[in-house]
Design a protein around this motif. Structure first.
Motif, PDB file in Angstrom:
ATOM      1  N   HIS A  84       9.787   8.827  -1.661  1.00 29.48           N
ATOM      2  CA  HIS A  84       9.892   7.253  -2.147  1.00 29.48           C
ATOM      3  C   HIS A  84      11.146   7.144  -3.547  1.00 29.48           C
ATOM      4  CE1 HIS A  84       8.728   3.688  -3.735  1.00 29.48           C
ATOM      5  NE2 HIS A  84       8.176   4.231  -5.166  1.00 29.48           N
TER       6      HIS A  84
ATOM      7  N   SER B 148       2.163  -1.366  -4.177  1.00 26.80           N
ATOM      8  CA  SER B 148       1.500   0.395  -2.824  1.00 26.80           C
ATOM      9  C   SER B 148       0.024  -0.020  -3.120  1.00 26.80           C
ATOM     10  CB  SER B 148       1.750   1.362  -4.323  1.00 26.80           C
ATOM     11  OG  SER B 148       1.229   1.193  -5.705  1.00 26.80           O
TER      12      SER B 148
ATOM     13  N   LYS C 233      13.817   4.251  -2.631  1.00 26.96           N
ATOM     14  CA  LYS C 233      13.931   3.047  -3.872  1.00 26.96           C
ATOM     15  C   LYS C 233      15.082   2.684  -4.662  1.00 26.96           C
ATOM     16  CE  LYS C 233      11.936   4.002  -7.347  1.00 26.96           C
ATOM     17  NZ  LYS C 233      10.571   4.357  -8.706  1.00 26.96           N
TER      18      LYS C 233
ATOM     19  N   ASN D  76       9.259  -1.985   3.940  1.00 30.28           N
ATOM     20  CA  ASN D  76       8.453  -2.635   2.791  1.00 30.28           C
ATOM     21  C   ASN D  76       7.287  -3.108   3.480  1.00 30.28           C
ATOM     22  OD1 ASN D  76      10.728  -2.482   0.633  1.00 30.28           O
ATOM     23  ND2 ASN D  76      12.015  -3.246   2.188  1.00 30.28           N
TER      24      ASN D  76
ATOM     25  N   ASN E 107      10.451   0.632  -1.140  1.00 23.17           N
ATOM     26  CA  ASN E 107       9.866   0.654  -1.590  1.00 23.17           C
ATOM     27  C   ASN E 107       8.179   1.462  -0.913  1.00 23.17           C
ATOM     28  OD1 ASN E 107      10.444  -0.733  -3.508  1.00 23.17           O
ATOM     29  ND2 ASN E 107      10.181  -2.861  -3.472  1.00 23.17           N
ATOM     30  N   ASN E 108       7.640   1.250  -0.069  1.00 22.81           N
ATOM     31  CA  ASN E 108       6.534   1.719   0.714  1.00 22.81           C
ATOM     32  C   ASN E 108       6.957   2.653   1.981  1.00 22.81           C
ATOM     33  OD1 ASN E 108       6.359  -1.132   0.555  1.00 22.81           O
ATOM     34  ND2 ASN E 108       5.012  -0.517  -0.747  1.00 22.81           N
TER      35      ASN E 108
ATOM     36  N   MET F 181       6.176  -2.738  -6.152  1.00 28.65           N
ATOM     37  CA  MET F 181       6.100  -1.950  -5.041  1.00 28.65           C
ATOM     38  C   MET F 181       5.495  -2.179  -4.026  1.00 28.65           C
ATOM     39  SD  MET F 181       8.307   0.841  -5.749  1.00 28.65           S
ATOM     40  CE  MET F 181       9.339  -1.201  -6.031  1.00 28.65           C
TER      41      MET F 181
END
Length: 800
Positions: free
Chosen positions: A296, A336, A300, A566, A305-306, A334
């Protein structure tokens, strides 16, 4: 008379007394609420061995874990020594302790001791009433009742699960993790003694404040344990040196996304406890999370982002690692918090092996049957390979291992997308909630949405059907979706299918063999970087617009699925399966034990003569024939359509026929003949391909049987859209034709008007006006090809 009256009155009085006693006993028996505690509990997930993975605070803002099955021995001895030393001997109320407490309180002129037993404290914790003499009396009565229906161990468990431990921590389990970051079973005598004294005054004595008083209480308890010979003096001395916790610790969050999934699933589960022992393996879960976090940091920088990863045990279908996303709750950008494992995303090319297996199982192809790979337009849909190139014709196995799009579309066109749509639903994909026509042929290139959970479950089921060590032998009961809960031996899993919907074992075996061949063109040029000492069947996928990068791989024991992208669907350059997901996939496989490859299911295979050039069953005109194993279902496949018997002159330079040559002057030869459009590209990559000799001038009329030329683009009745270029001017469409004679000349006509002549390389850039047109090609020998096409009007199309 008076005596009889007295006797009757006595009998009535006795009956009333008995009735009253029975009534009181009934009231007494039913006085205990059930359940005793109704406070909401935290959702808790443990791994297969009971190691805490993640927990969420209860609805009332308390950290309160569901009651466990037992109480650690250390805590039982500590709490009994501190609160109720006669616990195992009284019936719920200890008169000696109660009398002693009253005496101490009178002498001290304030409450020194409450005299409550642990049973009474359990009742007090459940009632949450203001403490008065009346409430004390009720507690005694209910404590006596509690002892009648609960064992001493059950009472200790109730106390340990509901006692306050300061701040918003309730129960021993929550306290152990909040103050020491470990389970209660792992605590030392000093740590357990500290927790045992907290419920006595949780608002006054708790970590962070009144530390001296807390230490004195703990040390006094340790001294009591020495006097009782529970521990020796050396152990007590060492325990007194242990520090007390400064402040509550954060609870582990090793599986936060599975925790949220469990919370969402809980309402549909027939469960009472909000604590589950999952099928995850804590160490593996942590290692996979660390791998994703490491990548990550690299992704990034490119705005990716994921990432998520799922590992399934093939035999059981259990999820043994479930990392739904990277975990950065402090950074809302993010996203997340989104669990990508059940999320619906475009699967890219990851469905291609399922089509290959289905066609093998139906006998439509053999493992190496040639599939067309030429410019294709079907009803306005124009698929392209990632490298924008064409092979002309390619074995189905190589088309899969190289993840070519056009052959996949050609295969789906043959298999029928309606049938494949139904097949995917039978396999377990529940997200195909629109009719098959909605998806069309794009279904095979990611024109639908699937989840990591269901896709991994399908591949695990296929692998399970080949596993001889599985208790679900053969093909029956092999197809079912994954689970993160261990099986309930008293229940039958309704999701287990008794009849596999697809992929006979022979077809599945050849599919996995093909997925081992990790040659990847175009997007997958980096395949050589991923060498592994164990055999892994794997496939990558990239969705349209570079929104999703997939990699799914399997061995006989494990299925690993990785997704990168993402959560909001934003595409990024370089977001391909091979560049993002594949490295993670192989790093994860390095964590798993190696195992041998699948055994060939010989009872589902048969030896058959196969044409070496075409990959189909050998026909009478095939020269190079190999005897190889094929799925039994391959016996239904057709024989080689490309080898034909042709007649040549004695010098074998020209084709002839009985109309223009004597049979005694003919040489009969078997020839590998592809259609012109396939031949055009095939011969560029296969220098050994022999083009058909031209016809003798005396037999010129015979060549009509062999279509000498073909229009590659546009196809007959195609609809063509001509785009506007950057400078605002109308662009041109590239018309492409193929001729068997490499030196031929083609005369092009548009709407019956001559427009151009081409030699060798038959390609023209044209700009026809919007509307319907006729294109006519004539070669120097008079062979004619006529097709129709329509140029779409951009303005009318936009208006509609």
């Amino acid at each position: 008379m008076i005596a009889k009256l007295k006797a009757k009155l006595l009998k009535t009085k006795t009956q009333l007394i008995i009735g009253a006693v029975l009534l009181l006993l009934t009231i007494f028996w039913f006085s205990l609420p059930s359940p005793l505690f109704k406070s909401p509990t935290s959702f808790v997930i443990e791994d297969e061995k009971g190691i805490l993975l993640s927990a969420a605070i209860a609805q009332d803002g308390q950290w309160r874990f569901p009651a466990g099955d037992s109480v650690p021995e250390k805590f039982a001895k500590c709490i009994i020594a501190f609160e109720d030393k006669h616990f195992y001997y009284h019936p719920g109320f200890d008169p000696l302790a109660f009398t002693r407490a009253i005496k101490q309180n009178i002498q001290g002129k304030h409450v020194v001791s409450g005299g409550s037993t642990l049973s009474m404290q359990v009742i007090r914790l459940s009632r949450k009433k203001t403490r008065t003499y009346l409430q004390k009396a009720i507690e005694i009565i209910l404590a006596l009742r509690l002892e009648l229906s609960h064992s001493k161990q059950e009472i200790l468990t109730l106390y340990a699960s509901n006692a306050p431990f300061g701040t918003n921590v309730v129960g021993l389990d929550a306290a152990s993790w909040r103050y020491y970051g470990r389970s209660p079973e792992q605590l030392s005598w000093g740590e357990m003694a500290t927790l045992a004294v907290l419920p006595n005054a949780p608002s006054l004595v708790h970590p962070g404040r009144n530390r001296d008083r807390l230490v004195r209480k703990r040390n006094d308890l340790l001294d009591k344990l020495v006097v009782q010979n529970t521990i020796d003096s050396a152990t007590a001395s060492l325990a007194k040196l242990e520090p007390i916790p400064d402040k509550p610790l954060a609870l582990p969050q090793q599986a936060p996304h599975l925790l949220n999934r469990f919370k969402n699933d809980f309402k549909n589960m027939n469960r009472e406890s909000t604590r589950i022992k999952s099928t995850l393996k804590a160490d593996l879960q942590n290692n996979v999370s660390a791998i994703l976090q490491r990548y990550h940091k690299q992704f990034k920088a490119n705005g990716i982002n994921n990432a998520a990863a799922l590992i399934l045990d093939v035999e059981s279908g259990h999820a043994i690692a479930y990392v739904g996303n990277i975990y950065e709750p402090h950074d809302p950008e993010m996203e997340s918090y989104v669990d990508m494992i059940p999320a619906l995303r475009s699967p890219g090319s990851t469905l291609k092996p399922l089509l290959y297996a289905s066609m093998l199982d139906d006998g439509l192809i053999l493992p190496n049957s040639l599939i067309p790979d030429i410019p294709t337009q079907i009803g306005g849909y124009t698929p392209q390979n990632f490298d924008l190139g064409y092979d002309g014709a390619i074995p189905a196995s190589k088309a899969l291992s190289r993840s070519l799009n056009i052959p996949a579309v050609k295969m789906l066109q043959q298999y029928k997308y309606q049938r494949f749509h139904s097949q995917l639903k039978k396999l377990g994909i529940t997200s195909l909630n629109k009719p098959a026509d909605y998806y069309g042929l794009s279904l095979i290139l990611g024109g639908c949405e699937v989840s990591m959970w269901e896709l991994s479950g399908i591949y695990a089921s296929m692998a399970r059907s080949l596993s001889p060590s599985s208790p679900l032998k053969g093909e029956d009961n092999s197809y079912f979706m994954p689970t993160y809960l261990p099986p309930d031996p008293l229940k039958v899993d309704p999701d287990r299918s008794k009849t596999p919907p697809s992929g006979g074992r022979g077809a599945t075996y050849f599919t996995f063999q093909t997925m081992q061949e990790v040659m990847r063109p175009g997007e997958e040029l980096l395949w050589e970087q991923f060498s592994s000492s164990q055999k892994i069947a794997w496939k990558t996928g990239t969705s349209f617009g570079f929104r999703d990068g997939w990699a799914i791989g399997l061995t006989p024991k494990y299925v690993v699925c990785v997704w990168v992208g993402n959560a909001d669907g934003e595409g990024r350059t370089g977001l391909t399966g091979i560049e993002t997901a594949a490295p993670i996939l192989f790093d994860i496989f390095d964590l798993l034990p190696q195992n041998k490859w699948f055994d060939a299911p010989h009872n589902k295979l048969i030896k058959k003569e196969v044409c070496r050039e075409s990959g189909y069953k050998a026909g009478i005109n095939c020269i190079n024939v190999d005897t190889v194993l094929i799925p039994i279902t391959g016996l239904k496949s057709k024989t080689c359509p490309y080898h034909q018997l042709i007649h040549l002159n004695k010098s074998e330079t020209l084709r002839v026929s009985s109309e223009c040559a004597s049979p005694s002057d003919m040489v009969h030869s078997s020839w590998f003949i592809l259609p012109p459009s396939m031949e055009y590209y095939y011969k560029l990559r296969h220098r050994d391909y022999k083009v058909l000799p031209p016809y003798s001038l005396e037999c010129i009329n015979e060549q009509e049987a062999f279509r000498p030329m073909e229009l590659i683009y546009p196809k007959n009745n195609a609809k063509v859209y001509i785009p506007i270029e950057i400078d605002g001017k109308r662009g041109k469409a590239i018309f492409n034709a193929a001729h068997r004679n490499q030196k031929s000349i083609i005369f092009w006509h548009l709407d019956n008007e001559y427009i151009a002549t081409t030699t060798d390389f038959h390609q023209l850039a044209l700009n026809p006006s919007p509307g319907k047109h006729i294109i006519t090609l004539v070669d120097e020998k008079g062979n004619r090809l006529t097709q129709r096409f329509e140029v779409l009007d951009k303005e009318k199309t936009n208006a509609n």
